[in-house]
Design a protein around this motif. Structure first.
Motif: not given
Length: 670
Positions: A478, A504, A506-507, A511
């Protein structure tokens, strides 16, 4: 006085002659047989000795008597062993006093069968160790000399010594380890057992040792020594027994080697082996094992089997610590490479370093569009470890070829081989398309910065288009990525200048993203991703639509135009729209071309060779897993218009139906 003098001389002469005779020739007698038998019974009351006459020799200087008997037998119940001779030393004083006080006792055996000897020993002292030994020993012969000394209380002193040699012995341990043709010289005293010139075969593999020492301390035995093996071709059974315990993760098909080993270990109660250590120098003449590595994207001509030839290894093992260092020839592809390596396991942490030097074999890095020049050498250096969490930590990956290099620092792969950490990447190379790549990725706290003068993204774009965002599934970080690259090549024709933006992650998904760049003639590129109310909104605008559309091989002769893409994705389902403006198609199906001839504009476009022009193309579709449902495809141009719908099942089926309308310009006029 003369008479006295003569008598004195005569006595002296008699004493001298008698002493000389006793010292050189000696006398034979059976007078002391019973006393010797009593001494032998000190070991065990059931132990009997069969004696012939004893020969006595005088040692006039030490004032001692040496007694020797030949052809003696020791008996215990029904068991008997043959003795070559027994030698006894006692003082003249004890003999005169008729005490028969033995000071030293030496026993020399004939050639004895080991099984008979152990059976004899068990007859008066049946211990678990002797029972196991009798079961393990299959055959062999022993010749030994025993030296004992007695104190004034007629007890055996601790300075006893037993020495001799064993010939042609055979042991069978746990039905797996078959020891044959065992020959060695031994020397045994109270706390030490020394073996010299040990020669034996273990599962038909020849071994030799100059020295093995066994020392007793309290109730434990400490063993250390040296062991070498002659050139041996190990079969599968021996590989599993002798090599697999040290290298459990390697499946070896063939192994031809020689070795020199220094070892030590401790034997505790119950034959428990502890503190095992080994230092070895090994020459691996040939090692063959299956190639279970999926590395064809790096080594395009990889073989099904890996061969290691003329390897020089140093091996160290102690409890949980293991290290092996070596170098030699590697045959992984068609030609020979040179390989150096260091593998170690310390405190449950595995460390490794591998250096591969290749010249005549190909090497490539598909993801980065890199391929080795046939004339150049490539040196690959990989250094890393596997930690207690079973993460693979690549501390350094260095590829060097002439002026080209690829460097990676602290790449961490978790159990699923997902990237969970990365510090730095440096790229500087000329790729297959003769494009210069100069790029740096660096971590600063939680952010990454991607900067450079140029990068060829041709292969990367193909991968992204074919795999959607699957490539990100291997990135378990992340973080935010900030990009600033002066020039990004999209293919051999198009490039973007001042390519900048932010991503960005994320997971394992993007994102949020915003990327911008400029084509030539001030044409724009813009890509964005935003998450709004659990919907992922993706947009792409490209002034040079051809740079992306031409990657789809089923579209022929696409030219000019701009592209506008919008997609909204929730969970695994998405709704998307593609619009393309003012473009041409030079290659159309024959039936479509015929229809365009119904239009005056179509005839003009076909004859000019510029292709059929379209002012607008729009496609609305939905994705659910592997199924794409096309709600509408709409295209309009001066010569022809199209309206279709259908579905696409990934890698299986394309089904479209609709209408082709020729002579659009005439129809519009009417």
């Amino acid at each position: 006085m003369k008479i006295i003098f003569k008598v004195f001389i005569t006595i002296i002469l008699i004493i001298f002659i008698s002493t000389s005779y006793l010292s050189i020739v000696g006398i034979e007698t059976d007078k002391f047989n019973s006393q010797i038998s009593e001494k032998i019974k000190n070991f065990d009351k059931n132990l009997e000795v069969e004696l012939k006459e004893i020969k006595l020799i005088l040692d006039p200087f030490k004032f001692k008597i040496r007694a020797k008997t030949i052809g003696t037998n020791l008996k215990n119940k029904s068991k008997k062993i043959e003795i070559e001779n027994i030698k006894i030393q006692l003082s003249v004083k004890s003999l005169i006093e008729d005490e028969f006080s033995v000071e030293k006792l030496e026993i020399s055996s004939k050639s004895l069968e080991l099984k008979n000897l152990i059976s004899f020993l068990r007859s008066f002292k049946n211990t678990p160790e002797l029972f196991i030994l009798e079961k393990v020993i299959k055959k062999g012969y022993l010749i030994s000399d025993i030296k004992l000394e007695f104190d004034s209380n007629r007890n055996i002193k601790n300075n006893y010594e037993i020495k001799g040699f064993i010939k042609d012995a055979e042991l069978n341990v746990l039905k797996k380890y078959n020891l044959q043709k065992i020959d060695f010289i031994f020397n045994f005293n109270k706390n030490n057992f020394l073996v010299k010139d040990l020669d034996f075969k273990l599962n038909k593999i020849g071994f030799y040792s100059e020295k093995v020492s066994i020392k007793k301390k309290n109730d434990n035995f400490f063993v250390d020594g040296a062991l070498a093996n002659k050139k041996a071709n190990l079969d599968k059974k021996n590989i599993d027994l002798l090599i697999k315990p040290f290298l459990p993760n390697f499946e070896i098909e063939k192994l031809l080697l020689t070795s020199d080993n220094n070892f030590s270990f401790e034997i505790q109660k119950g034959f428990k082996v502890e503190n095992f250590k080994i230092n070895s120098e090994i020459s691996v003449h040939e090692l063959i094992m299956p190639n279970n590595l999926e590395l064809k994207s790096f080594f395009p001509k990889q073989k099904k089997m890996i061969s290691l030839i003329d390897q020089k290894l140093k091996l160290y093992y102690e409890k949980n610590n293991f290290a092996i260092k070596g170098n030699g020839i590697l045959i992984y592809q068609n030609e020979k490479d040179h390989l150096e390596y260091l593998l170690s396991n310390k405190n449950k942490t595995q460390n490794f370093e591998i250096i591969l030097k290749t010249k005549d074999n190909p090497f490539k890095f598909d993801f980065l569009n890199y391929e080795k020049n046939k004339k150049n050498d490539v040196i690959l250096n990989l250094k890393g470890s596997r930690n207690k969490n079973n993460d693979l930590v690549i501390e350094a990956f260095n590829l060097n070829e002439d002026k080209n290099y690829i460097k990676i620092k602290n790449l961490v792969l978790n159990k699923k081989f997902e990237i969970s950490g990365l510090d730095e990447v440096n790229l500087y190379y000329l790729d297959k398309d003769k494009k210069k790549n100069s790029l740096t990725l660096k971590k600063n706290k939680k952010n990454y910065y991607l900067t450079g003068s140029s990068f060829n993204a041709n292969n990367l774009i193909d991968d992204l288009l074919s795999n959607d965002d699957e490539g990100l599934k291997i990135i378990d970080i992340n973080s935010n990525l900030k990009i600033d690259v002066k020039r990004v090549f999209l293919d051999s024709e198009y490039y973007l200048s001042n390519f900048k933006g932010n991503i960005s992650i994320r997971n394992k998904e993007i994102h949020k993203a915003k990327l911008v760049g400029n084509f030539s003639k001030n044409k724009k590129f813009k890509f964005t991703i935003n998450n709004v109310d659990s919907n992922k909104i993706t947009t792409l605008f490209v002034d040079e639509a051809k740079s992306f559309v031409k990657r789809y091989k089923f579209i022929k002769g696409f030219d000019e135009g701009s592209l506008d893409f919008f997609s909204s994705k929730k969970s695994k389902n998405s709704v998307s729209q593609i619009k393309i403006y003012d473009f041409k198609l030079k290659e159309l199906p024959i039936f479509t071309k015929i229809l365009t001839l119904a239009s005056l504009q179509g005839i003009a476009d076909t004859l000019s060779g510029e292709g059929i022009r379209f002012t607008e193309f729009e496609m609305n579709f939905k994705n659910e897993g592997d199924l794409m449902t096309i709600e509408e495809i709409y295209a309009i141009g001066p010569a022809i218009s199209i309206l279709m719908e259908g579905y696409v099942e990934k890698n299986k089926l394309i089904s479209l139906k609709g209408t082709l309308v020729p002579a659009t310009t005439i129809n519009n006029f009417i």
